[in-house]
Scaffold this motif. Structure first.
Motif, PDB file in Angstrom:
ATOM      1  N   ALA A   3      -2.889  14.183  -5.110  1.00 46.05           N
ATOM      2  CA  ALA A   3      -2.360  14.274  -3.748  1.00 46.05           C
ATOM      3  C   ALA A   3      -3.329  13.690  -2.726  1.00 46.05           C
ATOM      4  N   TYR A   4      -4.596  13.746  -3.009  1.00 47.82           N
ATOM      5  CA  TYR A   4      -5.607  13.218  -2.089  1.00 47.82           C
ATOM      6  C   TYR A   4      -5.413  11.720  -1.841  1.00 47.82           C
ATOM      7  N   TYR A   5      -4.805  11.009  -2.783  1.00 53.55           N
ATOM      8  CA  TYR A   5      -4.671   9.553  -2.683  1.00 53.55           C
ATOM      9  C   TYR A   5      -3.341   9.106  -2.081  1.00 53.55           C
ATOM     10  N   SER A  15      -0.809  22.465  -4.267  1.00 51.34           N
ATOM     11  CA  SER A  15      -1.569  22.470  -5.520  1.00 51.34           C
ATOM     12  C   SER A  15      -2.577  23.613  -5.545  1.00 51.34           C
ATOM     13  N   PHE A  16      -3.220  23.872  -4.415  1.00 49.50           N
ATOM     14  CA  PHE A  16      -4.218  24.949  -4.361  1.00 49.50           C
ATOM     15  C   PHE A  16      -3.573  26.313  -4.606  1.00 49.50           C
ATOM     16  N   PHE A  17      -2.493  26.604  -3.916  1.00 49.80           N
ATOM     17  CA  PHE A  17      -1.853  27.913  -4.088  1.00 49.80           C
ATOM     18  C   PHE A  17      -1.174  28.032  -5.456  1.00 49.80           C
ATOM     19  N   GLY A  18      -0.688  26.916  -6.011  1.00 49.96           N
ATOM     20  CA  GLY A  18      -0.154  26.943  -7.370  1.00 49.96           C
ATOM     21  C   GLY A  18      -1.231  27.291  -8.374  1.00 49.96           C
ATOM     22  N   ASN A  34       0.822  -1.203   0.000  1.00 50.33           N
ATOM     23  CA  ASN A  34       0.000   0.000   0.000  1.00 50.33           C
ATOM     24  C   ASN A  34       0.861   1.259   0.000  1.00 50.33           C
ATOM     25  N   PHE A  35       1.904   1.250   0.806  1.00 50.37           N
ATOM     26  CA  PHE A  35       2.783   2.413   0.841  1.00 50.37           C
ATOM     27  C   PHE A  35       3.540   2.573  -0.478  1.00 50.37           C
ATOM     28  N   HIS A  36       3.882   1.474  -1.098  1.00 50.48           N
ATOM     29  CA  HIS A  36       4.620   1.541  -2.354  1.00 50.48           C
ATOM     30  C   HIS A  36       3.798   2.237  -3.439  1.00 50.48           C
ATOM     31  N   ARG A  37       2.471   2.273  -3.266  1.00 51.33           N
ATOM     32  CA  ARG A  37       1.609   2.981  -4.205  1.00 51.33           C
ATOM     33  C   ARG A  37       1.963   4.460  -4.295  1.00 51.33           C
ATOM     34  N   ASN A  38       2.568   5.004  -3.238  1.00 50.55           N
ATOM     35  CA  ASN A  38       2.945   6.419  -3.244  1.00 50.55           C
ATOM     36  C   ASN A  38       3.932   6.761  -4.353  1.00 50.55           C
ATOM     37  N   ILE A  39       4.772   5.794  -4.724  1.00 45.29           N
ATOM     38  CA  ILE A  39       5.849   6.096  -5.675  1.00 45.29           C
ATOM     39  C   ILE A  39       5.309   6.489  -7.048  1.00 45.29           C
ATOM     40  N   PRO A  40       4.435   5.669  -7.681  1.00 46.17           N
ATOM     41  CA  PRO A  40       3.885   6.130  -8.972  1.00 46.17           C
ATOM     42  C   PRO A  40       3.039   7.394  -8.838  1.00 46.17           C
ATOM     43  N   LEU A  41       2.346   7.542  -7.691  1.00 47.57           N
ATOM     44  CA  LEU A  41       1.569   8.763  -7.488  1.00 47.57           C
ATOM     45  C   LEU A  41       2.481   9.987  -7.391  1.00 47.57           C
TER      46      LEU A  41
END
Length: 388
Positions: A178-180, A76-79, A4-11
């Motif tokens: 980023a939400y995911y 992302s919001f301020f960008g 599950n944590f490894h999912r962060n890498i492609p995101l």
């Protein structure tokens, strides 16, 4: 859990692609089109740096206390707001607001992606691969961004506002990505206001007592600030080289690709060279690029710009690994924010100083002074804080 944590890498790869400023190849031209001079452009860059500088540390502490995921969503919001004010703007004052928004965006991104990547690898017991994954993140994001930048100048020639509308859409998409993100649970008891000061003190102590982390912090400061200052003059230098605006996208495509390949190639070179040797070589080639900006003409200026970007990618990956592997997870983003604060102080000084100087002596001549400043600062870091 590790999967599950490894999912962060492609995101993280996708997120890094989406947050790149698509307006980069034309933003200085856009300012000049709206009757700004180089001093005002320098002020805009300083506003970004100073805004981030003022809010930097609390932004890092926010990520450590409330979560890196929410920090990236705020970026992302301020960008998006920055792109919005560029889109509706037609004067210096609109662009000041945009610069302020971009500065706030920088508050929540500095070190956060690297911290999330390193903490993800801690969860998957694979921290030795940080340089590899970080290099890939740089490569993939820059290659895709390079393709986008290829068409932006063409779009700009038809509609000067449309690139910023594209930027707004990209930042909205990055907010969704980023939400995911997922990260380890954060203790809610550590969210009192007083803990901000405690977290800051702990981070400072960790930096002071880690010679390697301090060296990486100071080297980041000198290298990044000098490169950021020089990047402000990429478009004027391309004009001086005689390149037509419609072809700027090609150069920016090559710049992004070479920076990505420089970062990706780093973990290949570490098999044969020490980090110290690579840093010295990278610094030397940056000086050579500045020399090309100063004395070059035509194709020489363009080659110098491309050379600089390759070695920017290389030095970036080395320094980011150096600082991340020598700090604790609970203070990671706070320390990286302190690093950025120091970097932004020097950046603001360099951008304002060289921006004002460019109005008096011209863009190319300032790089003679930039070479001297860069060499002196690098030597000071090595002299007072030699690597082990």
């Amino acid at each position: 859990m590790a999967l599950n944590f490894h999912r962060n890498i492609p995101l993280l790869y996708i997120y890094s692609i989406l947050i790149k400023r698509v307006s980069m190849p034309i933003i200085i031209l856009y300012f000049l089109l709206n009757n700004l001079n180089y001093t005002q452009i320098g002020i805009l860059a300083a506003v970004m740096a100073v805004t981030t500088m003022i809010t930097e540390i609390h932004g890092g502490i926010f990520a450590d206390l409330y979560g890196k995921k929410y920090s990236l969503m705020l970026h992302s919001f301020f960008g998006m707001m920055c792109m919005f004010f560029y889109f509706i703007g037609d004067s210096f004052y609109y662009f000041v607001v945009a610069s302020f928004m971009y500065g706030l965006a920088g508050t929540f991104i500095t070190g956060t992606r690297n911290a999330l990547l390193y903490d993800t690898l801690l969860q998957t017991n694979d921290t030795s691969s940080f340089k590899k994954y970080n290099g890939r993140m740089l490569l993939y994001s820059h290659l895709v961004n390079a393709l986008v930048l290829l068409v932006i100048p063409v779009i700009y020639t038809y509609n000067v506002k449309f690139p910023f509308l594209i930027g707004i859409a990209f930042y909205i998409a990055s907010f969704i990505v980023a939400y995911y993100f997922i990260e380890p649970p954060i203790a809610k008891t550590n969210r009192r206001f007083s803990d901000y000061n405690r977290k800051f003190v702990a981070a400072v102590k960790e930096i002071v007592f880690s010679k390697k982390a301090l060296f990486a912090l100071l080297m980041m400061t000198v290298v990044y600030a000098s490169l950021y200052m020089s990047s402000e003059y990429t478009q004027p230098l391309l004009l001086i080289s005689g390149l037509q605006v419609i072809y700027f996208g090609i150069v920016y495509t090559l710049m992004r690709a070479l920076m990505g390949f420089g970062g990706w190639f780093t973990h290949k070179l570490e098999k044969y060279f020490s980090n110290t040797s690579l840093l010295i070589a990278g610094s030397g080639f940056i000086v050579l690029a500045f020399l090309g900006h100063w004395l070059g003409a035509g194709i020489v200026i363009i080659i110098a710009i491309l050379l600089k970007k390759f070695f920017e990618g290389l030095t970036r990956i080395i320094l980011e690994e150096d600082i991340n592997k020598n700090i604790k997870s609970e203070n990671r983003t706070t320390i990286l924010s302190i690093s950025s604060l120091v970097r932004n102080l020097l950046t603001a000084l360099l951008v304002l100083s060289f921006g004002t100087l460019a109005d008096f002596i011209g863009v190319q001549k300032i790089f003679g002074y930039a070479i001297i400043a860069f060499i002196v600062l690098i030597l000071i870091v090595f002299f007072f804080l030699k690597r082990d």
